[in-house]
Scaffold this motif. Structure first.
Motif, PDB file in Angstrom:
ATOM      1  N   ASN A   1      34.569 -43.718  -7.273  1.00  0.00           N
ATOM      2  CA  ASN A   1      33.685 -44.874  -7.105  1.00  0.00           C
ATOM      3  C   ASN A   1      33.572 -45.300  -5.651  1.00  0.00           C
ATOM      4  O   ASN A   1      32.484 -45.665  -5.184  1.00  0.00           O
TER       5      ASN A   1
ATOM      6  N   ASP B   1      37.413 -50.577  -3.708  1.00  0.00           N
ATOM      7  CA  ASP B   1      37.612 -49.680  -4.866  1.00  0.00           C
ATOM      8  C   ASP B   1      38.992 -50.011  -5.449  1.00  0.00           C
ATOM      9  O   ASP B   1      39.882 -49.167  -5.510  1.00  0.00           O
TER      10      ASP B   1
ATOM     11  N   GLU C   1      41.445 -44.977   3.071  1.00  0.00           N
ATOM     12  CA  GLU C   1      42.263 -44.587   1.915  1.00  0.00           C
ATOM     13  C   GLU C   1      43.745 -44.797   2.254  1.00  0.00           C
ATOM     14  O   GLU C   1      44.223 -44.358   3.300  1.00  0.00           O
ATOM     15  N   GLY C   2      44.448 -45.463   1.324  1.00  0.00           N
ATOM     16  CA  GLY C   2      45.862 -45.748   1.555  1.00  0.00           C
ATOM     17  C   GLY C   2      46.741 -44.523   1.514  1.00  0.00           C
ATOM     18  O   GLY C   2      47.703 -44.390   2.281  1.00  0.00           O
TER      19      GLY C   2
ATOM     20  N   GLY D   1      36.593 -43.337 -15.752  1.00  0.00           N
ATOM     21  CA  GLY D   1      35.965 -42.011 -15.800  1.00  0.00           C
ATOM     22  C   GLY D   1      35.385 -41.627 -14.452  1.00  0.00           C
ATOM     23  O   GLY D   1      35.093 -42.484 -13.609  1.00  0.00           O
ATOM     24  N   VAL D   2      35.187 -40.324 -14.288  1.00  0.00           N
ATOM     25  CA  VAL D   2      34.697 -39.806 -13.007  1.00  0.00           C
ATOM     26  C   VAL D   2      33.172 -39.689 -13.062  1.00  0.00           C
ATOM     27  O   VAL D   2      32.624 -38.625 -13.338  1.00  0.00           O
TER      28      VAL D   2
ATOM     29  N   ILE E   1      45.495 -50.921   2.910  1.00  0.00           N
ATOM     30  CA  ILE E   1      44.991 -52.214   3.398  1.00  0.00           C
ATOM     31  C   ILE E   1      45.674 -53.361   2.652  1.00  0.00           C
ATOM     32  O   ILE E   1      45.647 -53.411   1.418  1.00  0.00           O
TER      33      ILE E   1
ATOM     34  N   ASN F   1      49.160 -44.085  -7.618  1.00  0.00           N
ATOM     35  CA  ASN F   1      47.852 -44.686  -7.323  1.00  0.00           C
ATOM     36  C   ASN F   1      47.890 -46.143  -7.771  1.00  0.00           C
ATOM     37  O   ASN F   1      47.928 -46.419  -8.971  1.00  0.00           O
TER      38      ASN F   1
ATOM     39  N   ARG G   1      42.928 -35.986  -7.446  1.00  0.00           N
ATOM     40  CA  ARG G   1      43.718 -35.119  -6.571  1.00  0.00           C
ATOM     41  C   ARG G   1      44.317 -33.946  -7.350  1.00  0.00           C
ATOM     42  O   ARG G   1      44.616 -34.057  -8.528  1.00  0.00           O
TER      43      ARG G   1
ATOM     44  N   VAL H   1      38.964 -33.145 -16.947  1.00  0.00           N
ATOM     45  CA  VAL H   1      37.796 -32.731 -17.732  1.00  0.00           C
ATOM     46  C   VAL H   1      36.629 -33.652 -17.358  1.00  0.00           C
ATOM     47  O   VAL H   1      36.763 -34.874 -17.427  1.00  0.00           O
TER      48      VAL H   1
ATOM     49  N   GLY I   1      41.772 -40.667  -8.281  1.00  0.00           N
ATOM     50  CA  GLY I   1      42.145 -39.989  -9.523  1.00  0.00           C
ATOM     51  C   GLY I   1      41.684 -38.549  -9.623  1.00  0.00           C
ATOM     52  O   GLY I   1      41.640 -37.998 -10.729  1.00  0.00           O
TER      53      GLY I   1
ATOM     54  N   SER J   1      36.633 -48.921 -11.067  1.00  0.00           N
ATOM     55  CA  SER J   1      36.395 -48.811 -12.512  1.00  0.00           C
ATOM     56  C   SER J   1      36.694 -50.123 -13.226  1.00  0.00           C
ATOM     57  O   SER J   1      36.498 -50.203 -14.447  1.00  0.00           O
TER      58      SER J   1
HETATM   59  C1  LIG Z   1      46.293 -38.924 -16.066  1.00  0.00           C
HETATM   60  C2  LIG Z   1      44.839 -39.244 -15.922  1.00  0.00           C
HETATM   61  C3  LIG Z   1      43.903 -38.468 -16.572  1.00  0.00           C
HETATM   62  C4  LIG Z   1      42.556 -38.748 -16.450  1.00  0.00           C
HETATM   63  N1  LIG Z   1      41.660 -37.894 -17.016  1.00  0.00           N
HETATM   64  C5  LIG Z   1      40.342 -38.073 -16.797  1.00  0.00           C
HETATM   65  C6  LIG Z   1      39.428 -37.060 -17.172  1.00  0.00           C
HETATM   66  O1  LIG Z   1      39.829 -35.998 -17.653  1.00  0.00           O
HETATM   67  N2  LIG Z   1      38.106 -37.291 -16.966  1.00  0.00           N
HETATM   68  C7  LIG Z   1      37.639 -38.447 -16.382  1.00  0.00           C
HETATM   69  O2  LIG Z   1      36.422 -38.611 -16.224  1.00  0.00           O
HETATM   70  N3  LIG Z   1      38.508 -39.405 -15.963  1.00  0.00           N
HETATM   71  C8  LIG Z   1      39.837 -39.231 -16.140  1.00  0.00           C
HETATM   72  N4  LIG Z   1      40.739 -40.150 -15.667  1.00  0.00           N
HETATM   73  C9  LIG Z   1      40.229 -41.435 -15.141  1.00  0.00           C
HETATM   74  C10 LIG Z   1      39.688 -41.333 -13.726  1.00  0.00           C
HETATM   75  O3  LIG Z   1      40.585 -40.636 -12.910  1.00  0.00           O
HETATM   76  C11 LIG Z   1      39.464 -42.744 -13.179  1.00  0.00           C
HETATM   77  O4  LIG Z   1      38.684 -43.501 -14.094  1.00  0.00           O
HETATM   78  C12 LIG Z   1      38.730 -42.709 -11.839  1.00  0.00           C
HETATM   79  O5  LIG Z   1      39.467 -41.976 -10.893  1.00  0.00           O
HETATM   80  C13 LIG Z   1      38.511 -44.132 -11.326  1.00  0.00           C
HETATM   81  O6  LIG Z   1      37.892 -44.042 -10.073  1.00  0.00           O
HETATM   82  P1  LIG Z   1      37.962 -45.227  -9.009  1.00  0.00           P
HETATM   83  O7  LIG Z   1      37.206 -44.779  -7.818  1.00  0.00           O
HETATM   84  O8  LIG Z   1      37.582 -46.501  -9.661  1.00  0.00           O
HETATM   85  O9  LIG Z   1      39.520 -45.393  -8.648  1.00  0.00           O
HETATM   86  P2  LIG Z   1      40.625 -44.341  -8.242  1.00  0.00           P
HETATM   87  O10 LIG Z   1      40.183 -42.963  -8.492  1.00  0.00           O
HETATM   88  O11 LIG Z   1      41.870 -44.800  -8.884  1.00  0.00           O
HETATM   89  O12 LIG Z   1      40.737 -44.514  -6.657  1.00  0.00           O
HETATM   90  C14 LIG Z   1      41.247 -45.668  -6.034  1.00  0.00           C
HETATM   91  C15 LIG Z   1      41.721 -45.284  -4.637  1.00  0.00           C
HETATM   92  O13 LIG Z   1      42.037 -46.471  -3.903  1.00  0.00           O
HETATM   93  C16 LIG Z   1      43.217 -46.216  -3.138  1.00  0.00           C
HETATM   94  N5  LIG Z   1      43.814 -47.515  -2.854  1.00  0.00           N
HETATM   95  C17 LIG Z   1      44.369 -48.379  -3.738  1.00  0.00           C
HETATM   96  N6  LIG Z   1      44.794 -49.493  -3.095  1.00  0.00           N
HETATM   97  C18 LIG Z   1      44.478 -49.336  -1.780  1.00  0.00           C
HETATM   98  C19 LIG Z   1      44.634 -50.162  -0.618  1.00  0.00           C
HETATM   99  N7  LIG Z   1      45.178 -51.390  -0.686  1.00  0.00           N
HETATM  100  N8  LIG Z   1      44.212 -49.677   0.584  1.00  0.00           N
HETATM  101  C20 LIG Z   1      43.625 -48.440   0.661  1.00  0.00           C
HETATM  102  N9  LIG Z   1      43.449 -47.628  -0.410  1.00  0.00           N
HETATM  103  C21 LIG Z   1      43.861 -48.073  -1.621  1.00  0.00           C
HETATM  104  C22 LIG Z   1      44.053 -45.354  -4.059  1.00  0.00           C
HETATM  105  O14 LIG Z   1      45.035 -44.647  -3.342  1.00  0.00           O
HETATM  106  C23 LIG Z   1      42.987 -44.430  -4.657  1.00  0.00           C
HETATM  107  O15 LIG Z   1      42.785 -43.299  -3.848  1.00  0.00           O
HETATM  108  C24 LIG Z   1      42.111 -39.876 -15.711  1.00  0.00           C
HETATM  109  C25 LIG Z   1      43.048 -40.650 -15.037  1.00  0.00           C
HETATM  110  C26 LIG Z   1      44.400 -40.327 -15.127  1.00  0.00           C
HETATM  111  C27 LIG Z   1      45.399 -41.114 -14.346  1.00  0.00           C
END
Ligand SMILES: Cc1cc2nc3c(=O)[nH]c(=O)nc-3n(C[C@H](O)[C@H](O)[C@H](O)COP(=O)(O)OP(=O)(O)OC[C@H]3O[C@@H](n4cnc5c(N)ncnc54)[C@H](O)[C@@H]3O)c2cc1C
Length: 482
Positions: free
Chosen positions: A18, A260, A37-38, A458-459, A245, A410, A47, A64, A45, A451
């Protein structure tokens, strides 16, 4: 603003799908953008790493990717040009039962229906109209609440989707395989299956299996953020890792900040100047169960009793609808089920690059109470062994993470909640707080793009896309702060 002067139109905190989608949507509109990115690796999610043995590449979180391929925003990005190749297992999903049979979700809706025998006609009646209009449906569902352009398409879906998964499955299907299949797909909601809207997740994910498949990324999910970052770079956007941050004063000079982050983390960031009523609303935001995750390096593919599971990218382990529903309900009562519902993926069936020659990997998780530190490895492995006797002897190495360790990996996975907060009826469209524009905050320079905003986990990058749209809709004026 001029990124070369060290000031940016927008800074995004967090590089999950996101955060990166938000940065791309802004950069496409000629905004100068920096993503901070921290962690030491970009991607949140998404990596990948050699968690078990050298040469075995595992996905730490998402594996997936139907929502990636079906995403109205991510599908506009030429990700293949930046190294992302999505691979389709021959069968998206299999759900084995104790009698040696397995229910199968195929790419083709017709073949899926045929495989469900007596329940086939009911499956076609339920899914046919939804699959036929999947694109407008996904466009409306993967976003904030708004009146649909095709209300009829949504009304038909909505009538089924609002139901608890148990009710929808029992109303439509009479036999164990179809009921179990629907229960397993709906359990991705991480809701008790007796709760309203749990059926929606089953309907959407099954629809995507027929519409776009349930692919995985060649070489590991890390290739998704790598491609997004490559594309962002081509638009002039910048990224910086190792920048956790704690205060907005740590950001370079900027116009807007897009976070995010989920509400609990937003509340911890200093200098946001968010008024107390809004802070209190954020503090009331609810997180759901966590996950216990396990990755294996394997000597051979998993020796499933039901042959068809050997060709399925994803396998759901948990037996009948009743059993899956009771395992998920137990998690919501704060219990660790002895026989958890397990979501398992087999990437090396289609991607030999993920392991040394003739070796394999598998990825799995089950739901656990929020903040759990219980080791569920034996319970998960017993569920695999139940449907694939001899599995244990194929394990070369394993790596596990409990719910608290997921959060340590995370910070967005609060208590191990991978959806950024409960996705029930009350919090589906009104995440993070009930607000006409949920991405905006009372501070006109701060937006939430994780999210914890619609459409949730979800991705798909859609939270980021809509947050960027919200930010762009307000004039980008620098106040010089930060
Ligand atoms: C075990 C597992 C299995 C999953 N399987 C699936 C799947 O198969 N298919 C699917 O679609 N989704 C899956 N998901 C869900 C999906 O990974 C997440 O919904 C998605 O990554 C959310 O995206 P996001 O950008 O909101 O947050 P995230 O991907 O969580 O990214 C947030 C980022 O912010 C960074 N951050 C946090 N705080 C700070 C700060 N203070 N300063 C700087 N950086 C910071 C974190 O390090 C991270 O890199 C899974 C998740 C997990 C944990």
């Amino acid at each position: 603003m001029n990124a070369e002067n060290g000031s940016f139109d927008a800074v995004v905190v967090g590089s999950g799908p996101n955060g990166l989608a938000a940065a791309i949507a802004l950069a496409r509109r000629q905004q100068s953008v920096l993503v901070l990115e921290g962690s030491d690796t970009l991607g949140g999610g998404l990596r990948s790493a050699e968690l078990t043995l050298p040469g075995f590449v595992h996905d730490l979180c998402a594996e997936v990717l139907p929502l990636t391929l079906g995403s109205p925003f991510l599908s506009t990005i030429p990700l293949a040009d930046f190294g992302l190749h999505l691979l389709q297992p021959r069968i998206p999903l299999a759900h084995p039962l104790d009698d040696g049979r397995a229910a199968v979700l195929e790419r083709s809706m017709e073949r899926t229906a045929r495989g469900l025998n007596a329940d086939g006609a009911a499956y076609s009646r339920l899914m046919g109209p939804i699959v036929a209009r999947w694109r407008p449906l996904v466009e409306i569902l993967l976003g904030p609440f708004r009146w649909p352009a095709q209300p009829l398409a949504l009304a038909r879906f909505g009538l089924a989707a609002i139901l608890p998964a148990t009710v929808l499955a029992r109303l439509n299907f009479r036999q164990a395989p179809a009921q179990a299949l629907f229960a397993g797909v709906s359990a991705h909601s991480i809701l008790p299956l007796e709760r309203p809207v749990s059926a929606a997740f089953g309907l959407v994910l099954a629809t995507l299996a027929h519409a776009v498949g349930w692919p995985i990324a060649r070489g590991g999910s890390q290739h998704v953020p790598d491609a997004l970052v490559g594309y962002l770079g081509s638009l002039g956007g910048q990224t910086r890792t190792g920048s956790h941050i704690n205060s907005l004063s740590e950001l370079p000079r900027h116009g807007k900040a897009l976070l995010d982050l989920t509400p609990r983390q937003v509340l911890r960031i200093e200098g946001t100047d968010l008024p107390n009523p809004y802070r209190r609303q954020l503090a009331r935001y609810r997180y759901g169960p966590g996950v216990f995750k396990i990755d294996w390096a394997l000597e051979t593919p998993i020796p499933w009793t039901a042959e068809v599971c050997r060709a399925a990218g994803t396998v759901h382990l948990g037996g009948t609808l009743g059993e899956v529903a009771s395992a998920e309900a137990a998690v919501w009562r704060g219990e660790h089920p002895a026989r958890p519902f397990v979501i398992l993926a087999q990437p090396t069936l289609v991607d030999p690059t993920r392991a040394p020659p003739d070796r394999h990997i598998a990825w799995a998780y089950c739901h656990v109470p929020n903040g759990s530190t219980v080791d569920m490895a034996s319970a998960i492995e017993a569920q695999v062994e139940r449907f694939a006797p001899g599995f244990a002897q194929r394990i070369l190495a394993r790596s596990t993470r409990n719910a608290c360790q997921m959060q340590a990996h995370n910070p967005n996975y609060v208590g191990g909640d991978i959806n950024g907060g409960v996705q029930d009826l009350r919090q589906l469209w009104t995440r993070p707080v009930p607000r006409r524009d949920p991405y905006s905050t009372p501070n006109p320079r701060i937006f939430i793009c994780s999210s914890a905003t619609p459409p949730g986990g979800g991705v798909h990058g859609m939270c980021g896309f809509y947050a960027a749209r919200s930010a762009l809709s307000r004039s980008l004026v620098t106040t010089g702060r930060g």
